[in-house]
Structures are given as C-alpha cells and as structure tokens.
Write a protein that holds these residues in place. Structure first.
Motif, mmCIF file in Angstrom:
data_model
loop_
_atom_site.group_PDB
_atom_site.id
_atom_site.type_symbol
_atom_site.label_atom_id
_atom_site.label_comp_id
_atom_site.label_asym_id
_atom_site.label_seq_id
_atom_site.Cartn_x
_atom_site.Cartn_y
_atom_site.Cartn_z
ATOM 1 N N LEU A 40 27.570 33.601 39.136
ATOM 2 C CA LEU A 40 28.813 33.881 38.413
ATOM 3 C C LEU A 40 30.013 33.172 39.022
ATOM 4 O O LEU A 40 31.142 33.407 38.582
ATOM 5 C CB LEU A 40 29.063 35.393 38.408
ATOM 6 C CG LEU A 40 28.026 36.231 37.646
ATOM 7 C CD1 LEU A 40 28.280 37.710 37.871
ATOM 8 C CD2 LEU A 40 28.066 35.896 36.169
ATOM 9 N N LEU A 41 29.777 32.331 40.051
ATOM 10 C CA LEU A 41 30.853 31.586 40.727
ATOM 11 C C LEU A 41 31.919 32.545 41.257
ATOM 12 O O LEU A 41 33.122 32.295 41.178
ATOM 13 C CB LEU A 41 31.482 30.570 39.773
ATOM 14 C CG LEU A 41 30.512 29.595 39.084
ATOM 15 C CD1 LEU A 41 31.233 28.732 38.079
ATOM 16 C CD2 LEU A 41 29.798 28.738 40.115
ATOM 17 N N ALA A 78 30.516 40.744 42.240
ATOM 18 C CA ALA A 78 30.811 40.702 40.806
ATOM 19 C C ALA A 78 30.079 41.809 40.063
ATOM 20 O O ALA A 78 30.618 42.399 39.123
ATOM 21 C CB ALA A 78 30.434 39.339 40.239
ATOM 22 N N LYS A 79 28.851 42.104 40.492
ATOM 23 C CA LYS A 79 28.063 43.162 39.872
ATOM 24 C C LYS A 79 27.352 43.945 40.966
ATOM 25 O O LYS A 79 26.908 43.366 41.960
ATOM 26 C CB LYS A 79 27.017 42.575 38.901
ATOM 27 C CG LYS A 79 27.600 41.850 37.707
ATOM 28 C CD LYS A 79 26.500 41.287 36.822
ATOM 29 C CE LYS A 79 27.084 40.562 35.616
ATOM 30 N NZ LYS A 79 26.019 39.994 34.750
ATOM 31 N N ARG A 80 27.267 45.217 40.773
ATOM 32 C CA ARG A 80 26.519 46.061 41.690
ATOM 33 C C ARG A 80 25.063 46.126 41.226
ATOM 34 O O ARG A 80 24.789 46.505 40.087
ATOM 35 C CB ARG A 80 27.126 47.458 41.750
ATOM 36 C CG ARG A 80 26.442 48.388 42.748
ATOM 37 C CD ARG A 80 27.085 49.754 42.754
ATOM 38 N NE ARG A 80 26.434 50.653 43.684
ATOM 39 C CZ ARG A 80 26.738 50.771 44.976
ATOM 40 N NH1 ARG A 80 27.720 50.016 45.466
ATOM 41 N NH2 ARG A 80 26.098 51.607 45.761
ATOM 42 N N GLY A 136 20.963 32.052 32.042
ATOM 43 C CA GLY A 136 21.182 31.460 30.716
ATOM 44 C C GLY A 136 22.569 30.882 30.551
ATOM 45 O O GLY A 136 22.739 29.804 29.960
ATOM 46 N N LYS A 137 23.586 31.559 31.086
ATOM 47 C CA LYS A 137 24.952 31.039 30.990
ATOM 48 C C LYS A 137 25.112 29.756 31.802
ATOM 49 O O LYS A 137 25.756 28.802 31.353
ATOM 50 C CB LYS A 137 25.944 32.094 31.474
ATOM 51 C CG LYS A 137 26.010 33.335 30.594
ATOM 52 C CD LYS A 137 26.995 34.334 31.173
ATOM 53 C CE LYS A 137 27.063 35.595 30.305
ATOM 54 N NZ LYS A 137 27.997 36.601 30.869
ATOM 55 N N VAL A 138 24.541 29.722 33.002
ATOM 56 C CA VAL A 138 24.659 28.526 33.841
ATOM 57 C C VAL A 138 23.924 27.354 33.209
ATOM 58 O O VAL A 138 24.419 26.215 33.210
ATOM 59 C CB VAL A 138 24.122 28.819 35.259
ATOM 60 C CG1 VAL A 138 24.063 27.543 36.088
ATOM 61 C CG2 VAL A 138 24.990 29.851 35.965
ATOM 62 N N VAL A 139 22.753 27.604 32.651
ATOM 63 C CA VAL A 139 21.987 26.522 32.011
ATOM 64 C C VAL A 139 22.740 25.974 30.803
ATOM 65 O O VAL A 139 22.770 24.760 30.567
ATOM 66 C CB VAL A 139 20.586 27.029 31.629
ATOM 67 C CG1 VAL A 139 19.863 26.011 30.763
ATOM 68 C CG2 VAL A 139 19.772 27.327 32.886
#
Length: 538
Positions: free
Chosen positions: A130-131, A143-145, A161-164
């Motif tokens: 998530l950078l 960013a997420k637990r 999927g978002k990074v790809v």
C-alpha cells in the motif's frame, strides 16, 4: 485562500520537508513538495546494475546468479515459488537483491528476523504493497491491522491486484517518463527472508504450511514467491500438500572464493595476499563464514602490519619471514577464541598484552586448559552440557534428592549393605539403561538442573571473561542464565545435544545429550565440577 491552505499542506509533509520547515525563516512558497509514493518505489532504486558488474561483484556466485536470472525469466512471465537456501553468510540475500536491482523488477521484502511474529510479518508486507510509511503523523501505525492468515489472504489478494494494475498502466508510459526509473514487467515478487526463524514462533506448525501454500491459495498469475532460508527444504516437511518450490542452493565458500572476497577491497592487495597465505587455511578449517573471518582478520591484519613503517610497500622474502615471526604467536589464540563473544584473544591483540614464552603465547594462570577436551568451549556452555548430560542419565524422579541444598548425592544417608539379589537387580537395570541409551528431557528440566549446579559454584571467573568483575559464588549465576538459550543452540548445532520431536502430552520440544561419560568427565574436570557426586548409580 492560499494562507488558509498552507497549514493543511504542512500536515502531510515528509521527513525532508519537516526538516526544511524547522530551519526558521521558511516561507510558505519554499515548502518542499510532497513525495507521492508510486509503484516505482517497489523497485530496488539507485543506479542500474549491468550484468557484468553483477557477476564481478560476486565472483564466487556466478552459477547461482545465472540460475536465478534463468528462473525469474523474461518480463511478465509467471514463475513457480523459489526456495533459496544455504549456510549463514553465503550471500543469499545480497545476491537476490542485487539480481532484482539488475533486472529492475518490483518486489516486496520481509525478513522474519525483524518481523518476529505473524502479525508484524503480515502488516509489513501489506504496508509495502500500500506504499504506507510509518511516521509520527499516522502514529507509527500500520495501514491495516492483520492478525489472522485468512485476513492476510484477503488483503493480499486485493492489494496485489491494485499494484499489478498500476504496473500495467505504467508499462506503456515508461518511454515518456524518462525522469523516473519505472519497474519492468507486471509480476510482483514477495521475498520472505530468514524463514527458518518461523519454526521458533507460536503456531509455527500451521504458519509454515500456510506460507508454502500461499501461492496455491492466491492463484494470481502476476504474483511470485521467493523463500530464503539457512535450512534445507527437507526440514520443512509437512503433511499438507502444496507445490514444492524450486530449490536454489548456495554452497559454502571455498578457500579460493574466500580469498577473492577478502582481498578485493584492500588497498594493498599484495600485502594482504601474503597475510592470507598465513591465516586463511587454518581459519577456513574452523569456519567459512565470511562475516566471522572478516571480523577476526581485521584485527589480525593490524598486528601483522605493525613492523612495517609503510603499508603500501610489497614485502620481500626477508620481510615476509620477519612479519611471520612477529605474527606467529597471535594465530593460536585467535583460532581458540574465534567463536567466543567476549574474546580475550582479540582484546589482548588490540591492547598489546600478549606475551611470548618459548615461541608461543603465554597463557594467564586462570585461563582454561584447551588440551583437556581438544577445543575451546565457554564456561556457560560447559555447565549447560553437564546439565544436559545429567538430565539424560538421571531419572527425573531423583532430581529433588540429587540437587538438594547440600550439593550432591554424597551427603545422603548411608544405606545398608546390599544383598546379592539386589545387586543382580542393579546390574540388570544398568544393562537395560545401557541398551536404552540416554533419555530425553524438556527444556524446563534442563534449565532447572543448570540453575541448581551453578548455584553451588565456589570458583571465581576471570574478570576479563565476563566483563562485570564478580565471581559466581552462591546464587550469583545470572551471568550464565543470560545467554543459556544461545549456548543451547550452539550445542545443538555441534551435535552435543540432539533436538527431538515434541512430546504429545507436554507439547514442548525434548532434547537428548549425545556425549559419552568420559567426555563429560573431561568437561567437568576443566571447570572443577564434581560430576560423579551428581550421577545416579543404580
């Protein structure tokens, strides 16, 4: 409007912009622009590395480099999981990262040494995808637990999927964005380093199969896994079915490989080559770890160059003989102390306190006798080895009577004279115990025996060895308990203590001492410990 918007922009500044804004008279127009993380941050960064520079940087790892490049394949080609393994300090992690720098591929790196729990490991991987950077603005939070493997799978599938998709969008814009070095291809690689440490975590029996089965669970063609471990793939055997990763083995460095690696960054390579002609062969028989050898050689090389007024000159044959005669007394102590943390040898070399006697090093009066057991072993390791020997030989039901406050079994009440029948039973029991071999014991019992026998020590330990200058009289044995787990790991690696499976009732790992009684008596004599008083003679 501009005056009202400037404070809002300052809240999301980076470390560089915060430092620039705190210099005093900084106007709103000079605030450093924000750095928006992009998928280019997933690449190695820095200057590109050519193929020739990559092979020349690792002269002893050219076959492994070619194998890794071949297995990674061209851009955007799917890949099965890889399992890179080899001994410690064999260049596994460094070679992999430099190969990704050369290929300019996007990857996420997570080490199980710094990520020491499943939650930290999961959140570290998700933060990179998530950078997300932990800083003071977000309270150094993730960013997420994520604590459960099921949540990690869902988050990972979504974030990958978002990074790809971002990689595919930028792949067509690389030519127009010449100012940024965009990653090549649309395959995202996940590198998990120090995988062998996961076996020491809680619930490792279910976490390791989950990690190996992650490729099958996700079923993403644009996602690849690379495991890095110092243990072989056979040690991760599991009854759960999964696609076995492709093994890539990094063997130990040969003597010629060590010479090339140690000599390449030296100012005077000819002088250092003469130094390696003396020390490399005997030290490589003890260890071939590059980090250990470079640490020891850095101090020894300074002593080797002491007679030289100019270290840039190449010594002739006469100078080589003089340097060798000056340096020879320092070789044996360094060999004895190479695995010892607070090394007396290296501290003596640096302070110049080594004295000569008949062409050899003169030992301090309270130094340990290496001829008794043939090699060096620290005091803590000796007491721990004796504790393991007693735990394997004595039944657990007699621990309370053997390790009482009086210090041994020779202070017990005198028994009546045994009859012939009892003597025969005793011989039968001894034969049965001899056929069974040494017994197993849990870690808790080992630590209990260790604490009992160290609480009755009446000898003082040298001040230089332990650094705190107190003896181990009475109950002052905390200095031994501090590194007992690391000493246990070393004894297991040396096969003095065998690590068995877990007990189905207790649920803890059990150990077995593999040394003979003669060797245990030698170790006990070296530390003046009355071992026969604590042995149960049935």
């Amino acid at each position: 409007m501009g005056k009202e918007e400037s404070p809002q922009a300052a809240r999301r500044t980076t470390r560089a912009s915060c430092a620039a804004a705190s210099n005093g008279e900084v106007g709103r127009s000079t605030i450093t622009p924000l750095h928006n993380p992009t998928v280019s941050d997933l690449a190695f960064g820095g200057e590109p590395l050519s193929s020739e520079d990559l092979r020349s940087s690792f002269p002893a790892r050219r076959p492994q480099i070619l194998e890794l490049v071949h297995l990674l394949g061209p851009h955007s080609s799917p890949m099965l999981p890889l399992f890179v393994y080899g001994g410690a300090s064999t260049g596994k992690t460094t070679v992999i990262l430099q190969v990704f720098r050369h290929l300019n591929r996007p990857f996420v790196y997570a080490s199980c040494r710094t990520c020491y729990s499943p939650r930290i490991l999961f959140e570290s991987i998700l933060n990179q995808l998530l950078l997300h950077r932990k800083n003071e603005a977000n309270g150094y939070s993730s960013a997420k637990r994520c604590e459960k493997p099921s949540d990690f799978v869902n988050f990972l599938r979504e974030d990958v999927g978002k990074v790809v998709d971002s990689l595919k969008d930028h792949s067509g814009k690389r030519k127009s964005n010449k100012s940024r070095r965009w990653p090549k291809g649309d395959i995202l690689y996940l590198i998990i380093d120090n995988l062998e440490l996961v076996r020491e975590w809680d619930k490792s029996s279910s976490l390791l199969p989950f990690l190996f089965n992650l490729y099958d669970i996700l079923k993403l063609p644009n996602f690849a896994l690379i495991f890095v471990s110092s243990s072989s793939p056979d040690t991760y055997y599991s009854s759960m079915g999964y696609i076995e990763p492709i093994p890539v083995f990094f063997p130990e460095y040969t003597e010629e490989d060590l010479r090339q690696l140690l000599i390449r960054n030296q100012a005077n390579q000819k002088l250092y080559s003469c130094f390696l002609d003396i020390v490399l062969r005997p030290f490589s028989r003890v260890t071939r770890r590059l980090d250990e050898l470079s640490t020891v050689f850095s101090s020894l090389f300074q002593k080797y160059c002491e007679p030289l007024s100019d270290t840039s000159l190449f010594p002739n044959d006469e100078m080589k003989r003089r340097l060798f005669s000056h340096f020879r007394p320092y070789i044996s102590p360094a060999l004895n102390e190479i695995f010892w943390g607070p090394s007396q040898c290296l501290s003596g070399i640096e302070s110049g306190k080594v004295t000569r006697q008949r062409g050899s090093i003169r030992k301090h009066e309270d130094n340990e006798d290496f001829t008794e057991i043939g090699f060096h072993m620290s005091t803590a390791a000796k007491y721990l080895l004796i504790s393991a020997f007693l735990a394997s030989r004595n039944p657990a039901t007699l621990d309370a009577s053997l390790f009482d406050s009086t210090g041994g079994s020779d202070n017990r009440k005198r028994k009546r004279k045994a009859s012939e029948k009892s003597m025969e039973q005793k011989e039968t029991v001894e034969q049965e115990s001899l056929m069974k071999g040494p017994g197993t014991f849990p870690l808790e019992r080992l630590l209990a025996i260790f604490q009992c026998i160290t609480s009755v020590i009446d000898v003082s330990i040298d001040e230089e060895e332990h650094g705190d200058g107190f003896s181990t009289d009475g109950g002052n044995s905390s200095w031994l308990m501090s590194n007992v787990l690391s000493q246990l790991s070393s004894l297991c690696d040396a096969n003095f203590i065998a690590k068995g499976g877990s007990c189905p009732l207790e649920g803890s790992t059990r150990y077995r001492c593999t040394i003979s009684e003669d060797f245990a008596l030698k170790v006990a004599r070296s530390i003046k410990f009355a071992l026969p008083n604590y042995l149960c003679r049935r």
